[in-house]
Design a protein around this motif. Sequence first.
Motif, PDB file in Angstrom:
ATOM      1  N   LEU A  26       6.263  18.049 -17.029  1.00 55.06           N
ATOM      2  CA  LEU A  26       7.676  17.980 -16.669  1.00 55.06           C
ATOM      3  C   LEU A  26       8.021  19.187 -15.807  1.00 55.06           C
ATOM      4  N   LYS A  27       8.575  18.943 -14.643  1.00 56.52           N
ATOM      5  CA  LYS A  27       8.987  20.023 -13.770  1.00 56.52           C
ATOM      6  C   LYS A  27      10.428  20.421 -14.073  1.00 56.52           C
ATOM      7  N   GLU A  28      10.813  21.582 -13.559  1.00 54.95           N
ATOM      8  CA  GLU A  28      12.164  22.072 -13.820  1.00 54.95           C
ATOM      9  C   GLU A  28      13.211  21.076 -13.342  1.00 54.95           C
ATOM     10  N   GLU A  29      12.948  20.430 -12.201  1.00 53.26           N
ATOM     11  CA  GLU A  29      13.929  19.473 -11.694  1.00 53.26           C
ATOM     12  C   GLU A  29      14.060  18.240 -12.598  1.00 53.26           C
ATOM     13  N   HIS A  30      12.968  17.909 -13.315  1.00 52.32           N
ATOM     14  CA  HIS A  30      13.062  16.794 -14.265  1.00 52.32           C
ATOM     15  C   HIS A  30      14.020  17.140 -15.399  1.00 52.32           C
ATOM     16  N   ILE A  31      13.849  18.354 -15.958  1.00 47.33           N
ATOM     17  CA  ILE A  31      14.714  18.789 -17.056  1.00 47.33           C
ATOM     18  C   ILE A  31      16.159  18.888 -16.575  1.00 47.33           C
ATOM     19  N   GLU A  32      16.345  19.445 -15.375  1.00 46.08           N
ATOM     20  CA  GLU A  32      17.693  19.602 -14.825  1.00 46.08           C
ATOM     21  C   GLU A  32      18.359  18.247 -14.625  1.00 46.08           C
ATOM     22  N   ALA A  33      17.612  17.280 -14.055  1.00 49.30           N
ATOM     23  CA  ALA A  33      18.173  15.957 -13.806  1.00 49.30           C
ATOM     24  C   ALA A  33      18.526  15.245 -15.104  1.00 49.30           C
ATOM     25  N   PHE A  34      17.750  15.518 -16.158  1.00 50.29           N
ATOM     26  CA  PHE A  34      18.015  14.880 -17.448  1.00 50.29           C
ATOM     27  C   PHE A  34      19.213  15.505 -18.152  1.00 50.29           C
ATOM     28  N   LEU A  35      19.283  16.830 -18.158  1.00 49.16           N
ATOM     29  CA  LEU A  35      20.335  17.515 -18.910  1.00 49.16           C
ATOM     30  C   LEU A  35      21.699  17.431 -18.232  1.00 49.16           C
ATOM     31  N   GLY A  36      21.715  17.465 -16.907  1.00 51.13           N
ATOM     32  CA  GLY A  36      22.974  17.492 -16.171  1.00 51.13           C
ATOM     33  C   GLY A  36      23.970  16.410 -16.579  1.00 51.13           C
ATOM     34  N   PRO A  37      23.557  15.146 -16.619  1.00 55.34           N
ATOM     35  CA  PRO A  37      24.490  14.078 -16.986  1.00 55.34           C
ATOM     36  C   PRO A  37      24.841  14.048 -18.468  1.00 55.34           C
ATOM     37  N   ARG A  38      24.209  14.910 -19.272  1.00 58.83           N
ATOM     38  CA  ARG A  38      24.400  14.842 -20.725  1.00 58.83           C
ATOM     39  C   ARG A  38      25.103  16.066 -21.296  1.00 58.83           C
ATOM     40  N   LEU A  39      25.876  16.741 -20.448  1.00 60.95           N
ATOM     41  CA  LEU A  39      26.598  17.919 -20.931  1.00 60.95           C
ATOM     42  C   LEU A  39      27.541  17.575 -22.074  1.00 60.95           C
ATOM     43  N   SER A  40      28.101  16.358 -22.034  1.00 60.58           N
ATOM     44  CA  SER A  40      29.033  15.977 -23.093  1.00 60.58           C
ATOM     45  C   SER A  40      28.337  15.799 -24.432  1.00 60.58           C
ATOM     46  N   GLU A  41      27.000  15.640 -24.422  1.00 64.17           N
ATOM     47  CA  GLU A  41      26.250  15.552 -25.664  1.00 64.17           C
ATOM     48  C   GLU A  41      25.763  16.928 -26.116  1.00 64.17           C
ATOM     49  N   ILE A  42      25.696  17.863 -25.195  1.00 65.36           N
ATOM     50  CA  ILE A  42      25.247  19.212 -25.518  1.00 65.36           C
ATOM     51  C   ILE A  42      26.394  20.043 -26.073  1.00 65.36           C
ATOM     52  N   VAL A  43      27.569  19.891 -25.470  1.00 65.89           N
ATOM     53  CA  VAL A  43      28.745  20.678 -25.855  1.00 65.89           C
ATOM     54  C   VAL A  43      29.721  19.783 -26.598  1.00 65.89           C
ATOM     55  N   SER A  44      30.176  20.223 -27.753  1.00 68.65           N
ATOM     56  CA  SER A  44      31.098  19.439 -28.557  1.00 68.65           C
ATOM     57  C   SER A  44      32.491  19.441 -27.937  1.00 68.65           C
ATOM     58  N   GLU A  45      32.864  18.313 -27.316  1.00 66.95           N
ATOM     59  CA  GLU A  45      34.200  18.203 -26.731  1.00 66.95           C
ATOM     60  C   GLU A  45      35.284  18.297 -27.791  1.00 66.95           C
ATOM     61  N   ASP A  46      34.911  18.014 -29.007  1.00 66.59           N
ATOM     62  CA  ASP A  46      35.884  18.010 -30.086  1.00 66.59           C
ATOM     63  C   ASP A  46      36.460  19.401 -30.322  1.00 66.59           C
ATOM     64  N   GLN A  47      35.682  20.454 -30.004  1.00 63.93           N
ATOM     65  CA  GLN A  47      36.108  21.824 -30.267  1.00 63.93           C
ATOM     66  C   GLN A  47      36.416  22.607 -28.999  1.00 63.93           C
ATOM     67  N   LEU A  48      35.958  22.136 -27.856  1.00 66.33           N
ATOM     68  CA  LEU A  48      36.135  22.874 -26.613  1.00 66.33           C
ATOM     69  C   LEU A  48      36.675  21.965 -25.520  1.00 66.33           C
ATOM     70  N   MET A  49      37.546  22.504 -24.708  1.00 66.14           N
ATOM     71  CA  MET A  49      38.141  21.777 -23.589  1.00 66.14           C
ATOM     72  C   MET A  49      37.490  22.247 -22.294  1.00 66.14           C
ATOM     73  N   GLN A  50      36.789  21.365 -21.639  1.00 67.60           N
ATOM     74  CA  GLN A  50      36.075  21.717 -20.412  1.00 67.60           C
ATOM     75  C   GLN A  50      37.066  21.942 -19.276  1.00 67.60           C
ATOM     76  N   ILE A  51      36.861  23.051 -18.517  1.00 66.84           N
ATOM     77  CA  ILE A  51      37.741  23.323 -17.376  1.00 66.84           C
ATOM     78  C   ILE A  51      36.970  23.532 -16.076  1.00 66.84           C
ATOM     79  N   GLY A  52      35.642  23.648 -16.156  1.00 68.15           N
ATOM     80  CA  GLY A  52      34.873  23.866 -14.937  1.00 68.15           C
ATOM     81  C   GLY A  52      33.421  23.518 -15.125  1.00 68.15           C
ATOM     82  N   ARG A  53      32.779  23.167 -14.016  1.00 62.95           N
ATOM     83  CA  ARG A  53      31.368  22.808 -14.033  1.00 62.95           C
ATOM     84  C   ARG A  53      30.745  23.232 -12.716  1.00 62.95           C
ATOM     85  N   GLU A  54      29.484  23.593 -12.767  1.00 60.04           N
ATOM     86  CA  GLU A  54      28.792  24.104 -11.583  1.00 60.04           C
ATOM     87  C   GLU A  54      28.848  23.111 -10.436  1.00 60.04           C
TER      88      GLU A  54
END
Length: 330
Positions: A26-54
């Motif tokens: 697995l290359k770094e770009e594979h991990i990046e492509a996989f994790l990027g669309p899944r930020l909502s599963e990594i960070v609990s929206e229930d406790q934090l309000m997202q205001i910015g993204r790279e």
Amino acid sequence: MLYKINPNDIGSNDRVEQKSPKDLNLKEEHIEAFLGPRLSEIVSEDQLMQIGRERRGQEEADLLALSKEGILYIFELKRWESKPENILQVMRYGQIFGRYSYGELEFLAQKQKQLDGSLKEKHRVYFQLNTELPESKFNHDQVFVLFTNGLDEDTISAVNFWTQKGIKIECVPYRTYEINGEPYIQWDTYNPRDEIPFEANTCFFIVNTNRSYMPDVWKDMINNGKASAYYSNKNAICRVSRGSVVYLYHTGVGIIAKGHATSNYEEAGEEFYVPLRFDWALRDQSEWDEKAPKAWEINRKIDSSYRFRQTVFSISENMAKAIDDIYCQE
């Protein structure tokens, strides 16, 4: 650690070996492509309000979010091995964004399509507060969160060092495995209150109609038979697959529609959506007070304390039945 349970030999020790992404080709770009669309599963929206993204080409943290108390959480997702210098990078973002005033945070969130009005009001509605948080409380403190492939001793030592200096740094490791020749990735959802997130492996979902940011978009969903998510949260809808039961939740009102997903998600620019065949839908707002199952009613019926702030979240069959029962009783 990940183990295989053998019912015929409970005493067996079939541990799944953890492997590095490199070992799994697995290359770094594979991990990046996989994790990027899944930020909502990594960070609990229930406790934090997202205001910015790279944004591509910008010196920005992967994710910026606010707590109910106004603390700014700065997330850096390292798609490769854990290294002590990763901490310096996330602290660099702290140096940049930690000095932002309330007005600058508000402008950032507006520019990134996270809100279209007052940050104070959106924060109040999101966290269901009685009054707005004073501007002075926004970004009065920062927490750094590093999401990385495992933790080595040097990184742990660096975290301990800066923590002793009063810098709030937390690490969330992910791990990669090989099962039957295929790569797998595992992580725990980050929750600042150390609550254990409930993960229901069901085909029942609640999709928030995004009232806080797009007050009238519920009409588009109901009139065109779909459940949608937008902009930085659009990938959350990818979790809903064909055949899933979907409830549309309108903040401050309750469940306003129930339907079945007729296909997997589709893309329309900054909108990702799942087509729905409605079992029922409250198209007339005059029906909402009387017929929409309220959050407190659902919680009371199943003796729970769920919060309904997430963009998309899975629910148990028991909770789905409770919603159906409340609607039928109206």
